[in-house]
Design a protein around this motif. Structure first.
Motif, PDB file in Angstrom:
ATOM      1  N   UNK A  98      40.165  85.181  25.166  1.00 31.66           N
ATOM      2  CA  UNK A  98      39.599  83.837  25.076  1.00 31.66           C
ATOM      3  C   UNK A  98      39.241  83.313  26.461  1.00 31.66           C
ATOM      4  N   UNK A  99      40.067  83.601  27.449  1.00 26.56           N
ATOM      5  CA  UNK A  99      39.783  83.156  28.812  1.00 26.56           C
ATOM      6  C   UNK A  99      38.465  83.738  29.315  1.00 26.56           C
ATOM      7  N   UNK A 100      38.188  85.005  29.005  1.00 25.31           N
ATOM      8  CA  UNK A 100      36.932  85.613  29.436  1.00 25.31           C
ATOM      9  C   UNK A 100      35.744  84.997  28.703  1.00 25.31           C
ATOM     10  N   UNK A 101      35.946  84.636  27.442  1.00 23.65           N
ATOM     11  CA  UNK A 101      34.879  83.943  26.711  1.00 23.65           C
ATOM     12  C   UNK A 101      34.562  82.609  27.377  1.00 23.65           C
ATOM     13  N   UNK A 102      35.595  81.866  27.739  1.00 23.09           N
ATOM     14  CA  UNK A 102      35.398  80.577  28.402  1.00 23.09           C
ATOM     15  C   UNK A 102      34.811  80.764  29.802  1.00 23.09           C
TER      16      UNK A 102
END
Length: 463
Positions: free
Chosen positions: A363-367
């Motif tokens: 999720x952090x990489x998506x953000x």
């Protein structure tokens, strides 16, 4: 401040992290046994805990991170015999290589990296305390922990007694009171490393080492302990038994460490890593075979799956990691002439929130992708804030593409000739001399340089 939640192996659920002392967070992770090059599974642990430490430093004013070096072990003795090198040569070489390889992956050195061999007196004192309290005994030059003396044994892994005996691959020995009893101290022969002790000349068992080093440098209890999932049993189970029993806290499994964090296994192309399959991926080889920035790509790949989930090492996740890394370097190149807004001290809030939810790196990489997208669309006036936010976010993630980009550019000497060719190509396109513009693109491509045309002008990078 964002609330940090971590999956606690001891409680078997995701708990809100509440430090024992908000002014000083303390954590320990089991480091390498230095007898060979580290494989990609070893690297995953180092990268995951490096990320956790970076996150804790963002949330709290002081963090002490201890991760040891095991420099006395049967595997080290075997490696020395096989190679003909001394044990000291083996351990110093591979400890240095390990630290250099992890640095290439963006792993900062732990605050304290204790050596097992410098903590022998601490281990002996711990064993003596266990014997005095009736949790250990001496037999035939050995000292052993008596597992039945600690009814709570198995509380971390949840293994039954039969599973404990099977999982520990216990040695059948006449001097053991119980098959599950494990070694705290064992005798050494003339060609093996050893120290004088109340039980004779010998060396420590593996499990007692981390108990002694953690207590020496962090005190008890401390906030977080962890490592790879393969260490959960018997190593971490035994650490809890030793430390809780020696301190008289037999009824409280958290009297050693309050939270336990374990990262998942790494497979290679769907198969377990093994010498027999010939599929052991060594970090040192991966780094040596690629350009300087590849360590950053490896880091991104290792963080691409949630840390508690299995990670399959394959060409696809490396390809995806390379693409993400390229997006970062392009964004930073776009902003290279933009000043940093020095008032912005925090990373992107969405990335931070994802990491605070049990290190949710997917999720952090998506953000992070959203941040990179905002940079492409941003007005000039917004770019200084976005650049500061991006740099803070990448620092939190342990990614330094600016440094890698500069290193690669610098290693190839003066780049003025590239800029000159780009200027000539821009003028050729203005003059509608497209043949010459294509020739310049091909000339640069032949030298490993690609061009991306953007509204603000061409951007070049090495591939």
């Amino acid at each position: 401040m964002a609330a940090l939640q971590l999956y606690n192996t001891l409680s078997r659920k995701k708990d809100i992290f509440t430090p024992l002392d908000p002014a000083h967070v303390r954590l320990y992770a089991c480091g390498p046994t230095v007898y060979n090059y580290a494989h990609i599974g070893n690297a995953r642990m180092a990268v995951v805990f490096d990320l956790l430490v970076r996150l804790l430093r963002t949330l709290y004013p002081k963090v002490t991170y201890v991760s040891n070096i095991t420099d006395v072990d049967d595997k080290i003795i075997a490696a020395a015999r096989e190679s003909g090198a001394s044990i000291d040569e083996i351990t110093k070489k591979y400890a240095q290589v390990y630290n250099e390889d992890m640095k290439a992956l963006g792993v900062a050195a732990p605050d304290i990296q204790p050596l097992a061999t410098t903590h022998i007196t601490h281990m002996i004192a711990l064993i003596e305390a266990l014997i005095e309290k009736g949790h250990a005994y001496a037999a035939d030059g050995h000292a052993l922990f008596h597992v039945p003396s600690f009814p709570a044994y198995g509380g971390l892994s949840g293994r039954s007694r039969d599973e404990q005996i099977a999982g520990a691959r216990v040695e059948v020995a006449s001097y053991k009171k119980d098959p599950a009893d494990f070694v705290l101290w064992k005798p050494s022969s003339g060609d093996e490393p050893g120290w004088d002790s109340p039980w004779g000349y010998g060396r420590p068992g593996w499990h007692i080492e981390c108990s002694a080093m953690a207590q020496t440098h962090l005190g008890l209890p401390f906030d977080i302990h962890g490592g790879g999932a393969d260490l959960k049993f018997p190593h971490h189970e035994n650490e809890i038994a030793q430390s809780c029993c020696a301190s008289g806290a037999e009824e409280d499994l958290s009297a050693f460490a309050k939270m336990w964090v374990h990262n998942g296994f790494v497979t290679v192309e769907g198969e377990k890593m093994s010498k027999s399959l010939g599929n052991v991926v060594l970090v040192h080889d991966e780094i040596a075979q690629h350009k300087a920035s590849y360590g950053q790509v490896i880091r991104l790949a290792l963080l691409s799956a949630h840390y508690r989930k299995p990670l399959d090492w394959n060409a696809q996740i490396l390809h995806q990691a390379e693409k993400l890394y390229e997006k970062m370097t392009r964004a930073l190149e776009t902003l290279k002439d933009v000043p940093v807004d020095e008032t912005v001290k925090e990373p992107d809030t969405a990335v931070l929130a994802a990491l605070c939810d049990d290190l949710n790196t997917p999720l952090a990489f998506t953000k992070l992708g959203d941040v990179l997208g905002d940079i492409r669309k941003a007005e000039d006036t917004a770019q200084p804030v976005l650049k500061a936010t991006l740099l803070n976010t990448l620092s939190l993630l342990g990614i330094t593409p600016e440094d890698s980009f500069a290193q690669e550019a610098g290693s190839n000497g003066d780049n003025g000739w590239i800029e000159a060719l780009l200027a000539e190509r821009t003028q050729a396109k203005t003059d509608r001399n497209f043949a010459r513009a294509d020739e310049i693109r091909d000339e640069l491509a032949a030298k490993g340089i690609t061009i991306e045309d953007t509204p603000s002008g061409p951007i070049w990078r090495r591939v």
